[in-house]
Design a protein around this motif. Structure first.
Motif, mmCIF file in Angstrom:
data_model
loop_
_atom_site.group_PDB
_atom_site.id
_atom_site.type_symbol
_atom_site.label_atom_id
_atom_site.label_comp_id
_atom_site.label_asym_id
_atom_site.label_seq_id
_atom_site.Cartn_x
_atom_site.Cartn_y
_atom_site.Cartn_z
ATOM 1 N N LEU A 67 0.833 -1.211 0.000
ATOM 2 C CA LEU A 67 0.000 0.000 0.000
ATOM 3 C C LEU A 67 0.864 1.256 0.000
ATOM 4 O O LEU A 67 0.621 2.181 -0.784
ATOM 5 N N LEU A 68 1.872 1.299 0.848
ATOM 6 C CA LEU A 68 2.748 2.470 0.911
ATOM 7 C C LEU A 68 3.474 2.671 -0.415
ATOM 8 O O LEU A 68 3.517 3.794 -0.940
ATOM 9 N N GLU A 69 4.002 1.598 -0.978
ATOM 10 C CA GLU A 69 4.724 1.695 -2.245
ATOM 11 C C GLU A 69 3.804 2.183 -3.368
ATOM 12 O O GLU A 69 4.200 3.007 -4.194
ATOM 13 N N THR A 70 2.580 1.688 -3.385
ATOM 14 C CA THR A 70 1.616 2.111 -4.408
ATOM 15 C C THR A 70 1.316 3.597 -4.274
ATOM 16 O O THR A 70 1.257 4.318 -5.274
ATOM 17 N N ALA A 71 1.134 4.068 -3.037
ATOM 18 C CA ALA A 71 0.844 5.493 -2.815
ATOM 19 C C ALA A 71 2.018 6.354 -3.271
ATOM 20 O O ALA A 71 1.818 7.390 -3.933
ATOM 21 N N ILE A 72 3.239 5.940 -2.970
ATOM 22 C CA ILE A 72 4.426 6.706 -3.370
ATOM 23 C C ILE A 72 4.565 6.716 -4.888
ATOM 24 O O ILE A 72 4.805 7.769 -5.497
ATOM 25 N N ASP A 73 4.409 5.561 -5.522
ATOM 26 C CA ASP A 73 4.515 5.483 -6.979
ATOM 27 C C ASP A 73 3.442 6.328 -7.665
ATOM 28 O O ASP A 73 3.710 7.014 -8.649
ATOM 29 N N THR A 74 2.225 6.288 -7.136
ATOM 30 C CA THR A 74 1.126 7.072 -7.716
ATOM 31 C C THR A 74 1.392 8.561 -7.566
ATOM 32 O O THR A 74 1.129 9.344 -8.483
ATOM 33 N N LEU A 75 1.951 8.959 -6.423
ATOM 34 C CA LEU A 75 2.300 10.368 -6.221
ATOM 35 C C LEU A 75 3.352 10.802 -7.240
ATOM 36 O O LEU A 75 3.235 11.877 -7.836
ATOM 37 N N ARG A 76 4.360 9.969 -7.462
ATOM 38 C CA ARG A 76 5.385 10.297 -8.464
ATOM 39 C C ARG A 76 4.763 10.457 -9.857
ATOM 40 O O ARG A 76 5.087 11.392 -10.586
ATOM 41 N N LEU A 77 3.901 9.512 -10.215
ATOM 42 C CA LEU A 77 3.294 9.543 -11.547
ATOM 43 C C LEU A 77 2.389 10.757 -11.742
ATOM 44 O O LEU A 77 2.401 11.385 -12.803
ATOM 45 N N THR A 78 1.598 11.101 -10.722
ATOM 46 C CA THR A 78 0.728 12.274 -10.853
ATOM 47 C C THR A 78 1.553 13.554 -10.900
ATOM 48 O O THR A 78 1.204 14.497 -11.610
ATOM 49 N N HIS A 79 2.654 13.586 -10.163
ATOM 50 C CA HIS A 79 3.535 14.749 -10.186
ATOM 51 C C HIS A 79 4.148 14.916 -11.580
ATOM 52 O O HIS A 79 4.172 16.031 -12.129
ATOM 53 N N LEU A 80 4.607 13.824 -12.165
ATOM 54 C CA LEU A 80 5.156 13.872 -13.524
ATOM 55 C C LEU A 80 4.093 14.260 -14.547
ATOM 56 O O LEU A 80 4.366 15.025 -15.471
ATOM 57 N N ALA A 81 2.884 13.728 -14.376
ATOM 58 C CA ALA A 81 1.788 14.065 -15.288
ATOM 59 C C ALA A 81 1.489 15.559 -15.235
ATOM 60 O O ALA A 81 1.192 16.188 -16.253
ATOM 61 N N GLY A 82 1.575 16.145 -14.049
ATOM 62 C CA GLY A 82 1.335 17.574 -13.895
ATOM 63 C C GLY A 82 2.402 18.428 -14.548
ATOM 64 O O GLY A 82 2.147 19.539 -15.003
ATOM 65 N N LYS A 83 3.632 17.897 -14.609
ATOM 66 C CA LYS A 83 4.724 18.646 -15.234
ATOM 67 C C LYS A 83 4.694 18.564 -16.756
ATOM 68 O O LYS A 83 5.276 19.403 -17.423
ATOM 69 N N GLN A 84 4.029 17.559 -17.304
ATOM 70 C CA GLN A 84 4.035 17.355 -18.746
ATOM 71 C C GLN A 84 3.061 18.261 -19.498
ATOM 72 O O GLN A 84 3.118 18.341 -20.708
ATOM 73 N N GLY A 85 2.189 18.911 -18.795
ATOM 74 C CA GLY A 85 1.247 19.825 -19.444
ATOM 75 C C GLY A 85 0.297 20.374 -18.418
ATOM 76 O O GLY A 85 0.266 19.923 -17.279
#
Length: 150
Positions: free
Chosen positions: A87-105
């Motif tokens: 659960l913790l790993e999934t939350a961290i990975d999802t946070l990274r992905l959403t952060h990257l998605a926000g930077k892409q546009g």
């Protein structure tokens, strides 16, 4: 599903009215909710496209996160979810992905989301990143093993 999760959210957040029997039910379902979140967390990334703004799977995932945040705010449910595998790993990975998605546009995950005048942001994913951070913080609360993972 969204309505059921919203009802659960109301019940879980009202800590004074939960009986011990209801607490046991929530503990049994906490693992199921965590697994559902782990399986569906990628659906939220679809919200970067305006066409998918009402994606049902993404809305369910957002509500799952809200319920998990409330559950980890309760000490009785916290220990069970802190030990939940992945659960913790999934939350961290999802946070990274959403952060990257926000930077892409410019999308709902962009940090500099501009609001003009009295306009209000009512998109359900606006607080998604902050709720992920809240979940990560709750999962690390007084748990050295999870703190070391982060």
């Amino acid at each position: 599903r969204v309505t059921l999760l919203e009802l659960m959210m109301v019940k879980v957040s009202d800590k004074n009215s939960i009986t011990s029997e209801e607490m046991n039910v929530f503990l049994r379902h906490a693992g199921f909710l965590a697994v559902c979140f782990q399986e569906k967390c990628g659906a939220v990334l679809k919200l970067t496209a305006a066409a998918d703004a009402e994606d049902e799977e993404a809305l369910v995932t957002i509500r799952l996160l809200d319920v998990l945040c409330e559950m980890t705010s309760n000490n009785n449910q916290l220990e069970h979810l802190q030990a939940f595998p992945g659960l913790l790993e999934t939350a961290i990975d999802t946070l990274r992905l959403t952060h990257l998605a926000g930077k892409q546009g410019v999308n709902v995950f962009t940090a500099t989301h501009a609001v003009t005048g009295q306009e209000e942001i009512s998109h359900p994913a606006v607080d998604f990143k902050s709720h992920l951070i809240r979940l990560i913080g709750n999962l690390c609360y007084k748990n050295k093993e999870n703190q070391d993972k982060v």
